[in-house]
Design a protein around this motif. Structure first.
Motif, short mmCIF file in Angstrom:
data_model
loop_
_atom_site.label_atom_id
_atom_site.label_comp_id
_atom_site.label_asym_id
_atom_site.label_seq_id
_atom_site.Cartn_x
_atom_site.Cartn_y
_atom_site.Cartn_z
N ILE A 188 21.60 57.22 6.15
CA ILE A 188 22.67 56.45 6.21
C ILE A 188 24.22 57.46 6.20
N GLU A 189 23.79 58.36 5.33
CA GLU A 189 25.16 59.24 5.40
C GLU A 189 25.54 60.18 6.69
N ARG A 190 24.46 60.32 7.53
CA ARG A 190 24.19 60.92 8.64
C ARG A 190 25.09 59.92 9.84
N HIS A 191 24.58 58.73 9.53
CA HIS A 191 25.34 57.71 10.41
C HIS A 191 26.68 57.56 10.25
N VAL A 192 27.25 57.53 9.18
CA VAL A 192 28.61 57.36 8.64
C VAL A 192 29.39 58.32 9.03
N GLU A 193 28.90 59.83 9.04
CA GLU A 193 29.66 61.07 9.36
C GLU A 193 29.58 61.14 10.83
N ALA A 194 28.66 60.42 11.72
CA ALA A 194 28.68 60.64 13.17
C ALA A 194 29.72 59.46 13.79
N LEU A 195 29.46 58.41 13.08
CA LEU A 195 30.62 57.20 13.30
C LEU A 195 31.98 57.56 13.06
N ALA A 196 32.32 58.35 12.10
CA ALA A 196 33.64 58.60 11.59
C ALA A 196 34.24 59.71 12.89
N ARG A 197 33.06 60.45 12.95
CA ARG A 197 33.66 61.70 14.31
C ARG A 197 34.01 60.90 15.58
N ALA A 198 33.21 59.82 15.82
CA ALA A 198 33.50 59.16 17.14
C ALA A 198 34.61 58.23 17.26
N GLY A 199 35.27 58.02 15.91
CA GLY A 199 36.70 57.34 15.88
C GLY A 199 36.45 55.97 15.07
N VAL A 200 35.31 55.55 14.66
CA VAL A 200 35.03 54.29 13.89
C VAL A 200 36.21 54.33 12.53
N GLU A 201 36.62 53.32 12.24
CA GLU A 201 37.67 53.18 11.19
C GLU A 201 37.06 52.33 10.00
N HIS A 202 36.22 51.27 10.49
CA HIS A 202 35.83 50.32 9.40
C HIS A 202 34.28 50.00 9.76
N ILE A 203 33.47 50.04 8.81
CA ILE A 203 32.01 49.99 8.49
C ILE A 203 31.64 48.98 7.47
N VAL A 204 30.73 48.06 7.93
CA VAL A 204 30.34 47.02 7.08
C VAL A 204 28.71 47.15 6.97
N ILE A 205 28.32 47.13 5.84
CA ILE A 205 27.01 47.64 5.33
C ILE A 205 26.19 46.54 4.80
N ASN A 206 25.12 45.84 5.09
CA ASN A 206 24.68 44.81 4.27
C ASN A 206 23.80 45.24 3.33
N LEU A 207 23.70 44.72 2.26
CA LEU A 207 22.87 45.44 1.14
C LEU A 207 21.79 44.23 0.57
N SER A 208 20.59 44.62 0.19
CA SER A 208 19.65 43.82 -0.45
C SER A 208 18.78 44.62 -1.56
N TRP A 209 17.67 45.11 -1.05
CA TRP A 209 16.80 45.91 -1.99
C TRP A 209 17.51 47.24 -2.56
N LEU A 210 17.62 47.38 -3.72
CA LEU A 210 18.10 48.66 -4.32
C LEU A 210 19.56 48.82 -3.58
N GLY A 211 20.24 47.86 -3.14
CA GLY A 211 21.56 47.94 -2.57
C GLY A 211 22.58 48.90 -3.31
N HIS A 212 22.50 48.55 -4.77
CA HIS A 212 23.56 49.20 -5.48
C HIS A 212 23.55 50.83 -5.22
#
Length: 223
Positions: A36-60
């Protein structure tokens, strides 16, 4: 340009047990960095400003690992599900956190070198409710076919949905929040109505669904 993304990260990862008994699948490592860190980094490089992540199992643990997104120069919000609501249910439940009319959705458990920027620079046309990235070389059975840029029901040449796509917010507001809903069923119905466009991706892509696949990708990246 689309600047909002939802990452689906609520799954249990049953096929990756016992690894996922103590660490959720999005936090599994590929060459020392979580999926997931790889995704966030790639999205930030592409110009994304806001990310929403849904959590359930061990989401904390995911929230602890990523925080508010400031170290990635993005804003991260979390949509917490008491029990996992499924792929579509998770998106619908998170709609109050998403502001844009169109947004990107991707699964946390894929590994890819896909360039998100061209996808974020396009928009859905006419009555389309989704634009899908289809994978040419995949070990999975094909989900859909593609004629020019139109996604069709599968024929002799079928491709796998790469768990990456643009979605129209308005079309999703008709669904009830808090219920378990399947994204695959929604997409098949939309394809039958000729409301889905798509593109073919031929680069590196893997759905990290088993320990063997996680091992294979780590070996591939270490060469």
């Amino acid at each position: 340009m689309i600047t909002e993304v939802m990452i689906l990260a609520a799954g249990r990862g049953e096929r990756m047990r016992p690894l996922t008994d103590t660490m959720p699948k999005p936090l599994q490592l590929v060459k020392g960095k979580t999926l997931i860190e790889r995704h966030v980094e790639a999205l930030a490089r592409a110009g994304v400003e806001h990310i929403v992540i849904n959590l359930s199992w061990l989401g904390h643990l995911i929230e602890k690992a990523l925080g508010d997104g400031s170290r990635f120069q993005v804003t991260i919000d979390y949509s917490v599900e008491e029990s996992a609501l499924g792929t579509l249910g998770g998106i619908v439940n998170a709609l109050p956190l998403l502001q844009e009319e169109q947004f990107l959705v991707l699964s946390a458990d894929i590994f890819t070198d896909f360039d998100f920027q061209p996808l974020l620079n396009r928009s859905l046309e006419n009555q389309d409710v989704a634009h899908l990235v289809l994978i040419e070389k995949s070990p999975f059975e094909g989900d859909f076919s593609l004629h020019l840029d139109r996604v069709q029901e599968p024929n002799q040449t079928a491709y796998t949905y790469g768990n990456m796509g643009l979605y129209q917010r308005q079309a999703l507001t008709a669904f009830p929040s808090g219920q378990v809903l399947d994204l695959g069923q929604y997409l098949r119905q939309a394809v039958a109505r000729q409301q889905v466009s798509g593109q073919l991706f031929t680069g590196l892509w893997s759905n990290i669904g088993t320990i063997n696949e996680l091992t294979r990708i780590n070996q591939l990246m270490s060469r």
